[in-house]
Scaffold this motif. Structure first.
Motif, short mmCIF file in Angstrom:
data_model
loop_
_atom_site.label_atom_id
_atom_site.label_comp_id
_atom_site.label_asym_id
_atom_site.label_seq_id
_atom_site.Cartn_x
_atom_site.Cartn_y
_atom_site.Cartn_z
N LEU A 105 -7.86 10.31 -0.30
CA LEU A 105 -9.01 9.71 0.61
C LEU A 105 -8.40 9.04 1.54
N GLY A 106 -8.94 8.90 2.85
CA GLY A 106 -8.30 8.11 3.89
C GLY A 106 -9.15 8.62 5.24
N TYR A 164 0.75 -1.21 -0.06
CA TYR A 164 0.03 0.06 0.10
C TYR A 164 0.83 1.24 0.22
N ILE A 207 -14.90 4.36 -4.08
CA ILE A 207 -15.19 4.06 -2.78
C ILE A 207 -16.17 3.73 -2.30
N ASN A 237 -16.96 9.70 2.74
CA ASN A 237 -17.34 9.32 1.25
C ASN A 237 -17.77 10.22 0.37
N SER A 275 -6.98 10.56 -8.03
CA SER A 275 -7.26 10.09 -6.49
C SER A 275 -6.11 9.13 -5.92
N GLN A 310 -5.71 6.73 -2.42
CA GLN A 310 -6.26 6.20 -1.22
C GLN A 310 -5.10 5.80 -0.19
N PRO A 349 -10.85 1.12 -0.99
CA PRO A 349 -11.08 1.11 -2.67
C PRO A 349 -11.70 -0.28 -2.91
N TYR A 396 -4.23 4.29 3.37
CA TYR A 396 -4.82 2.96 4.01
C TYR A 396 -4.60 2.98 5.56
N LYS A 426 -2.81 12.50 5.35
CA LYS A 426 -3.18 13.09 4.05
C LYS A 426 -2.44 14.51 3.92
N THR A 477 -13.50 3.82 4.72
CA THR A 477 -13.46 4.02 3.16
C THR A 477 -12.36 3.10 2.51
#
Length: 469
Positions: free
Chosen positions: A172-173, A151, A410, A288, A310, A312, A404, A314, A179, A402
């Motif tokens: 996203l996360g 990841y 998502i 989301n 995007s 992601q 993937p 984790y 982030k 959220t």
């Protein structure tokens, strides 16, 4: 001997701070206005500036800007009685090393001064994860550590690919997954490196202030607009604007943001004139956002404009041995900050870390390790230095995770028993938050510390559970 300039118009406080720093073997000069402080910088070498926010001729923000423009290698620490979040955010965004509030704790300030001078002296440091070879990194670059899991490698690869482009990126996360560090990694891989990187926490902005903070306003445009204000888009011109928790912006601000992205123009509140801006947008959310867009609570056209690419991030519980790379890094950081030399973790502590789900992710891990380093009287951290919920493996419930799906979209992960278990867990979490808020007399900063979450997460949970706070 390091040279420090103290700028403060309170003669007693200025003298007290100057005396304290001299006693700790620093060479100190003092000034009582922004102008006299800036004049001193023109004629003398200074290693660090400590400036008050409220000065008789200018404010501390002006001092920070001047130092960053003319003496970019000199760290600045801002001191103030006025501990509002906008001043704090703004001071850090324009280049302050740190922001502290009065009355100043001398020991904490001394620690901060030493850290600022150390980072000025050593722009490159080494991180030595347990059992790994040394990895050098630049300060400010890999505060975000990529790790070694599949990841982590995927995130680093995607950041390297999208960095040199001008595409808008949506990160996203879950809360605490890093982030902003990922956004800085993209920025440092971009052609805009060296230009401004401005981070805005949209979750900390009220609906009334968000448009003013992002786009600025003119004097008299609304009650309280006592002078013209420059928005963060203007500060970021030529560089990168990072919008954290972008899903919290009101519909009205979303409309203005979409226009800014499409036309590369902004208009201050109360103004009739457009201002052209060249800004690359990186946005982040733990919502989301696609679902919110489909439901109508977030503009679908803005979602697609932000989501040109995007990435992601984790959660820590899915990243295997990366946990211990981060743990070693945070241990080194805490040792430096607290002046200690803890060597590592006992085998029992490693097992505790493995069994705990880390709902607060990197932020929670960092806080837990810093606390443990402070408490540790031996050469290794044992479970005794850990909070009870870490040792028991019981954590606040992670809901609406959220992750993937196979097609990269998502979607929410399902609880194993949504009819009973999830409802019971959410009820327990709500009751715990209400109890702590009541015990702290609704002091949200203190409540967040006791709950071991950041204040933004607390606000989100208060809103979600409709808690009367």
């Amino acid at each position: 001997m390091p040279k420090i300039l103290v700028i403060d118009d309170d003669p007693s406080f200025n003298m007290m701070l100057t005396t304290f720093l001299k006693r700790n073997e620093f060479e100190v000069e003092s000034a009582h206005s922004a102008e006299s402080g800036i004049d001193h910088l023109k004629n003398h070498q200074v290693d660090l500036v400590l400036t008050d926010y409220k000065l008789p001729d200018q404010d501390g923000i002006s001092v920070i800007k001047k130092v960053k423009d003319d003496y970019p290698g000199t760290p600045v620490i801002l001191m103030t009685h006025y501990a509002d979040i906008r001043t704090a955010v703004k001071s850090i965004q324009i280049g302050a090393f740190e922001f502290v509030t009065k009355p100043v704790n001398p020991d904490e300030l001394l620690l901060l001064v030493k850290r600022a001078l150390k980072e000025k002296k050593d722009p490159v440091e080494e991180v030595v994860p347990s059992g790994k070879s040394k990895k050098s990194r630049k300060k400010g670059d890999l505060d975000y550590i990529s790790g070694e899991s599949k990841y982590a490698k995927k995130v680093y690869e995607h950041a390297s690919l999208v960095g040199p482009t001008d595409m808008s990126v949506l990160i996203l996360g879950e809360s605490g997954t890093g982030k902003e560090f990922a956004a800085k990694l993209i920025y440092e891989k971009s052609n805009r490196q060296g230009k401004p990187f401005i981070a805005v926490d949209c979750g900390a902005l009220s609906d009334e202030l968000a448009a003013s903070e992002l786009f600025g306003h003119v004097k008299g445009s609304f009650t309280g607009a006592l002078q013209d204000k420059t928005g963060q888009f203007e500060y970021a011109n030529g560089g990168t604007l990072f919008l954290d928790e972008v899903g919290n912006l009101s519909y009205e601000v979303q409309v203005k943001l979409l226009r800014a992205l499409q036309e590369q123009k902004i208009r201050k509140i109360g103004s009739n004139a457009d201002i052209e801006v060249d800004v690359r947008i990186i946005a982040a959310t733990n919502d989301n956002l696609k679902k919110k867009a489909e439901e109508g609570s977030f503009r679908l056209d803005l979602y697609h404009r932000l989501n040109e690419f995007s990435i992601q991030l984790y959660p820590l519980r899915h990243r295997g041995n990366d946990l211990f790379i981060f743990a070693d890094h945070f241990l080194n950081e805490a040792n430096d900050e607290l002046g200690k030399d803890i060597e590592g973790f006992t085998a029992d502590t490693v097992e505790v870390f493995k069994n705990y789900p880390w709902p607060g992710n990197l932020r929670e891990l960092k806080n837990v390790i810093k606390r443990a380093v402070l408490l540790c009287q031996d050469n290794k951290i044992t479970p005794e230095q850990l909070p009870e919920e870490i040792k028991s493996g019981v954590s606040p419930v992670i809901t609406e995770q959220t992750l993937p799906s196979n097609n990269g979209s998502i979607e929410s992960s399902e609880e194993t028993n949504p009819k009973d278990l999830k409802q019971l867990q959410e009820t327990s979490e709500k009751e715990t938050i209400e109890k702590v808020l009541k015990e702290t007399h609704y002091n949200k900063s203190l409540a967040a510390k006791i709950l071991n979450i950041d204040r933004k997460t607390l606000y989100n949970k208060i809103k979600r559970y409709e808690i009367d706070a």
